[in-house]
Write a protein that holds these residues in place. Structure first.
Motif, mmCIF file in Angstrom:
data_model
loop_
_atom_site.group_PDB
_atom_site.id
_atom_site.type_symbol
_atom_site.label_atom_id
_atom_site.label_comp_id
_atom_site.label_asym_id
_atom_site.label_seq_id
_atom_site.Cartn_x
_atom_site.Cartn_y
_atom_site.Cartn_z
ATOM 1 N N ALA A 1 115.077 -16.656 -24.625
ATOM 2 C CA ALA A 1 113.856 -16.568 -25.413
ATOM 3 C C ALA A 1 114.193 -17.443 -26.626
ATOM 4 C CB ALA A 1 113.136 -15.334 -25.655
ATOM 5 N N LEU A 2 115.101 -17.555 -27.411
ATOM 6 C CA LEU A 2 115.371 -17.993 -28.634
ATOM 7 C C LEU A 2 116.207 -19.164 -28.406
ATOM 8 C CD1 LEU A 2 115.612 -14.827 -31.023
ATOM 9 C CD2 LEU A 2 113.933 -16.526 -30.738
ATOM 10 N N GLU A 3 116.816 -19.503 -27.449
ATOM 11 C CA GLU A 3 117.700 -20.683 -27.186
ATOM 12 C C GLU A 3 117.071 -21.854 -27.446
ATOM 13 O OE1 GLU A 3 120.943 -20.485 -26.564
ATOM 14 O OE2 GLU A 3 121.099 -22.713 -26.911
ATOM 15 N N VAL B 1 109.842 -25.921 -43.179
ATOM 16 C CA VAL B 1 109.927 -24.314 -42.575
ATOM 17 C C VAL B 1 108.653 -23.842 -42.019
ATOM 18 C CG1 VAL B 1 110.999 -22.281 -43.053
ATOM 19 C CG2 VAL B 1 111.952 -24.050 -44.024
ATOM 20 N N LYS B 2 108.321 -23.295 -41.241
ATOM 21 C CA LYS B 2 107.128 -22.815 -40.902
ATOM 22 C C LYS B 2 106.838 -21.501 -40.561
ATOM 23 C CE LYS B 2 105.275 -26.812 -40.989
ATOM 24 N NZ LYS B 2 104.512 -26.980 -42.410
ATOM 25 N N VAL B 3 108.005 -20.509 -40.700
ATOM 26 C CA VAL B 3 107.537 -18.923 -40.562
ATOM 27 C C VAL B 3 108.302 -18.331 -41.694
ATOM 28 C CG1 VAL B 3 107.249 -18.962 -38.076
ATOM 29 C CG2 VAL B 3 109.622 -18.737 -39.138
ATOM 30 N N LEU C 1 108.629 -13.779 -32.742
ATOM 31 C CA LEU C 1 109.720 -15.035 -33.474
ATOM 32 C C LEU C 1 109.416 -16.289 -32.789
ATOM 33 C CD1 LEU C 1 111.237 -15.517 -36.022
ATOM 34 C CD2 LEU C 1 113.064 -14.839 -34.724
ATOM 35 N N ALA C 2 109.644 -16.112 -31.514
ATOM 36 C CA ALA C 2 109.540 -17.260 -30.388
ATOM 37 C C ALA C 2 108.257 -17.871 -30.224
ATOM 38 C CB ALA C 2 110.089 -16.850 -28.931
ATOM 39 N N THR C 3 107.007 -16.990 -30.036
ATOM 40 C CA THR C 3 105.771 -17.631 -30.248
ATOM 41 C C THR C 3 105.380 -18.265 -31.166
ATOM 42 O OG1 THR C 3 105.302 -15.423 -28.850
ATOM 43 C CG2 THR C 3 103.431 -16.671 -29.635
ATOM 44 N N ALA C 4 105.758 -17.811 -32.514
ATOM 45 C CA ALA C 4 105.255 -18.673 -33.667
ATOM 46 C C ALA C 4 106.037 -19.799 -33.594
ATOM 47 C CB ALA C 4 105.581 -17.632 -35.169
ATOM 48 N N LEU C 5 107.587 -19.777 -33.417
ATOM 49 C CA LEU C 5 108.308 -21.041 -33.650
ATOM 50 C C LEU C 5 107.773 -21.911 -32.541
ATOM 51 C CD1 LEU C 5 111.799 -19.638 -33.996
ATOM 52 C CD2 LEU C 5 110.617 -20.761 -35.817
ATOM 53 N N GLN C 6 107.286 -21.494 -31.515
ATOM 54 C CA GLN C 6 106.578 -22.392 -30.587
ATOM 55 C C GLN C 6 105.328 -23.152 -30.851
ATOM 56 O OE1 GLN C 6 108.122 -23.330 -27.511
ATOM 57 N NE2 GLN C 6 106.742 -24.751 -27.278
#
Lengths: 435, 309
Positions: free
Chosen positions: B193-195, B249-251, B301-306
């Motif tokens: 998921a985080l890769e 940086v977005k999160v 984390l994955a959702t927000a980074l996406q």
């Protein structure tokens, strides 16, 4: 090696994506095997990494691994008052006694584990008087058992009596810059402490209940209401030379405290204490002090650095000082035997507004009844009321600034306004406080 | 005489039976964990054989727990204490242990688990200097957010539980095997998921996501606290905003007890998202177990980074 594992993991990842499109159970099984192999490899790799990358065992000097914790608390005060003689107003030992700056308390604290059965603690206090001369005292020095059966614990040495809430606390844990009037009146400038033994029993109740009994020496300036050289301040007679004749001439301090969590965020702690022992107004004279205390605290369920919180603390004390027939300290007049009654109480509210900022409010009084020969009533037993407010800011856990205002009313003297400022720093071992 | 002997034998047999069976069946092992994450792991390994309590609440700052008298009672009755072993609890656990007078959970006893034992600690200071903030002498204590560290911790918990309660040793070992098998599967999921976000830049409030970042190769470019345990200052926040804008940086990761308003202020000026992530199971809904907790963190984390890609 690491790259190889990563490639492996990535291969698995891409392979999974492909496998999902083909509903082949064999392929899935193989995929699961591959996944778990990849994870096992990653774990092995991580462990290898940790072995390779771990710093050599001798590298970091670990403070927590030492045999003794050392800490030093430095307290600097500044005091100014409409009363010229600040010392007569601020009678506590850790308060400024003259207008201007003061260093009333610099504590060197040592603590550690002695062996599998004992812990030990020592507190050596340095203080400067109004002339700038340094005084040193062994404030506390005691051992504490760690493994007695039956939920018992013994403390021995020189220590603050566990009477009420604030008496056993050190100045850096106080919510105000000065001691409550009631404690000053019953226990003198330095609080009630002496040499002795204390046994404590944690009761097998579902909520916290602890009973303690201390047996201590009853002589010295730190046993103010008992065989103290300064007892004239209470009974106005010349102190009698009184030796220890029997076990009844020692000081006994029993206490029972109990606590319940009212809700997930509120805790209540209550206790009753007593102090019984001889005084040196004359042969056979005895003092009894009784006290009740309560502490309530609410802390936010999402507290950050312990804030916000609201706490309430109150203690009430009553003293019966059995003064023997005695000769007045300044004349040859004989003062009759009598019971001198004093009482006092304080209530204080603290509001931890946001991280590292606390506002405080305190009301305070102490009263004494008249004497058989009224002219001998001492100023130390006169009625007094005080209202205080303060603001405390902690730049970090290890330092604090405090600004406090006191409005004082002393019967027969009048009203006074006092401003106290405090700056404190802590070096060394992390501060950890009891509730 | 014979009757007396028979009676004694019968009584002896009864006593030995009660001695062997009743305590085991009637009483669960009292396990106390300093923080909810350790409690969740203890529950996973101990199952029904243990009763687990956490001293810290899931939503509160684990550095600043009150040394409440009720905790003294809890520790006094504990058969096993699991602490982080990395000084996270240094401000409140020592006075509690002193009052608890319980030898079973003394340092070095079978009933005492120091979770960090064997864990490769990050940010171990080479010198002690509080001008760098409240740095823990033994390294960053927020290590359970790396699943590989959890492998070591649960193995240790199982070993200690088995030592203290040999009658249930098989159960603890079984639970350990099951937990590790699930952890292996989950680890792959989280890794996958985080890769895609390897190297992604993030900002946190405190230095509490360092182990997660290290495991999944995320880049913590700044913290809102200028130094560990030091409140954010306007000057520092201005610098953080500048860095976030420059590095896109977005999160910003914030735990429930940290000051969300500060994070929101920074987020508004950088077009970043404030992510509510909790490191303690139970702080957010449906995160009672370690797996649920990590699922929640990884998913958030994955959702927000996406979304912010």
């Amino acid at each position: 090696m690491r790259n190889a594992v990563l490639v492996g993991v990535l291969l698995c990842v891409s392979h999974t994506a492909g496998a999902q499109q083909v509903p082949d159970s064999t392929a899935r099984r193989q995929q699961r095997t591959l996944d778990s192999l990849a994870t096992a490899l990653a774990a092995t790799q991580a462990r290898l990494d940790s072995v390779i990358a771990a710093p050599p065992p001798a590298a970091p000097a670990r403070a927590s691994g030492s045999y003794m914790n050392v800490s030093f608390v430095g307290l600097t005060d500044f005091g100014w008052s409409t009363a010229k003689d600040l010392g007569a107003l601020q009678v506590g030992d850790h308060e400024p006694h003259a207008r201007g700056f003061a260093i009333p308390n610099a504590e060197l604290a040592l603590d550690g584990t002695v062996d599998p059965y004992l812990k030990a603690f020592a507190n050596i206090v340095y203080k400067l008087n109004a002339k700038g001369e340094t005084g040193v005292e062994l404030e506390e020095m005691y051992f504490l058992t760690t493994s007695l059966p039956g939920n018992l614990q013994v403390k021995g040495g020189q220590f603050f009596a566990e009477f009420g809430r604030q008496n056993a606390q050190h100045p850096h844990a106080w919510a105000f810059a000065d001691q409550p009037l009631a404690l000053n009146r019953m226990f003198g400038p330095e609080g009630l402490r002496s040499q002795g033994l204390r046994i404590s029993w944690l009761l097998p109740t579902s909520f916290y209940t602890e009973a303690t009994l201390a047996v201590m020496n009853s002589a010295g300036t730190t046993t103010y209401s008992f065989r103290s050289d300064e007892s004239s301040a209470i009974h106005a007679g010349a102190p009698a030379d009184r030796a220890v004749g029997s076990a009844a001439d020692l000081l006994y301090v029993p206490r029972i405290a109990t606590s319940v969590d009212l809700t997930d965020t509120q805790t209540l702690l209550m206790g009753v204490s007593g102090a019984f022992g001889p005084n040196n107004s004359g042969p056979g004279a005895q003092t009894q002090i009784y006290g009740a205390d309560v502490y309530w605290k609410w802390k936010s369920p999402t507290a950050h650095m312990g804030f916000p919180f609201v706490s309430f603390q109150s203690e009430g004390l009553v003293r019966r000082y059995g003064a023997a027939t005695r000769v007045a300290f300044d004349t040859n007049r004989v003062l009759p035997g009598e019971t001198l009654r004093d009482n006092g109480a304080y209530a204080q509210l603290q509001w931890g507004i946001k991280p590292m900022l606390i506002a405080g409010l305190r009301a305070d009084y102490a009263r004494g009844d008249g004497m058989a020969v009224p002219v001998y009533a001492t100023v130390e037993r006169a009625n007094r009321t005080r209202y205080s407010t303060n603001m405390t800011w902690f730049p970090t856990e290890y330092s604090k600034f405090r600004l406090q205002y006191n409005y004082d009313h002393r019967a027969g003297i009048g009203n006074d306004h006092t401003v106290l400022m405090q700056f404190e720093f802590l070096l060394g071992a992390h501060a950890a406080h009891k509730f | 005489m014979t009757t007396l002997t028979q009676l004694l034998v019968a009584a002896g047999a009864l006593l030995s039976t009660t001695g062997a069976e009743i305590p085991r069946a009637a009483r669960q092992l009292n396990v106390v964990a300093t923080t909810p994450d350790l409690a969740a792991l203890a529950k996973a390994i101990g199952g029904d054989a243990v009763d687990v309590k956490s001293l810290a609440k899931p939503t509160e700052d684990p550095h600043f727990v009150d040394a409440k008298p009720s905790h003294v009672v809890t520790l006094n009755r504990a058969d096993v204490l699991i602490d982080g072993g990395a000084e996270l609890e240094v401000g409140w656990l020592p006075p509690l242990l002193e009052s608890a007078r319980n030898d079973k959970i003394a340092a070095g006893a079978p009933g005492r688990v120091s979770a960090s034992l064997g864990v490769r600690m990050l940010e171990v200071p080479t010198s002690f200097d509080r001008s760098k903030g409240d740095v823990h002498a033994m390294g960053n204590p927020h290590f359970l957010i790396d699943p590989l560290n959890v492998r070591l911790v649960v193995a240790q918990i199982a070993e200690h539980l088995a030592k203290v309660d040999p009658a249930s040793a098989a159960l603890y070992r079984d639970n350990l095997r099951t937990f590790l098998a699930t952890l292996d599967v989950k680890s792959v999921e989280w890794q996958k998921a985080l890769e895609p976000f390897r190297g992604a830049k993030i900002v946190t409030y405190h230095k509490d996501f360092v182990y997660l970042a290290e495991r999944y190769k995320l880049d913590v470019v700044e913290t809102l606290e200028p130094k560990p345990g030091i409140e954010p200052s306007p000057i520092h926040l201005a610098a953080v905003i500048a860095t976030m804008r420059a590095q896109k940086v977005k999160v910003i990761l914030v735990q429930p007890f940290q000051n969300r308003k500060t994070a929101e202020t920074v987020a508004r000026q950088t077009d970043a998202a404030v992510l509510d992530v909790a490191q303690q199971p139970g702080a957010k809904a449906n995160t009672a177990t370690y797996f649920d907790l990590m699922d929640s963190i990884v998913h958030t984390l994955a959702t927000a980074l996406q979304e912010k890609k």
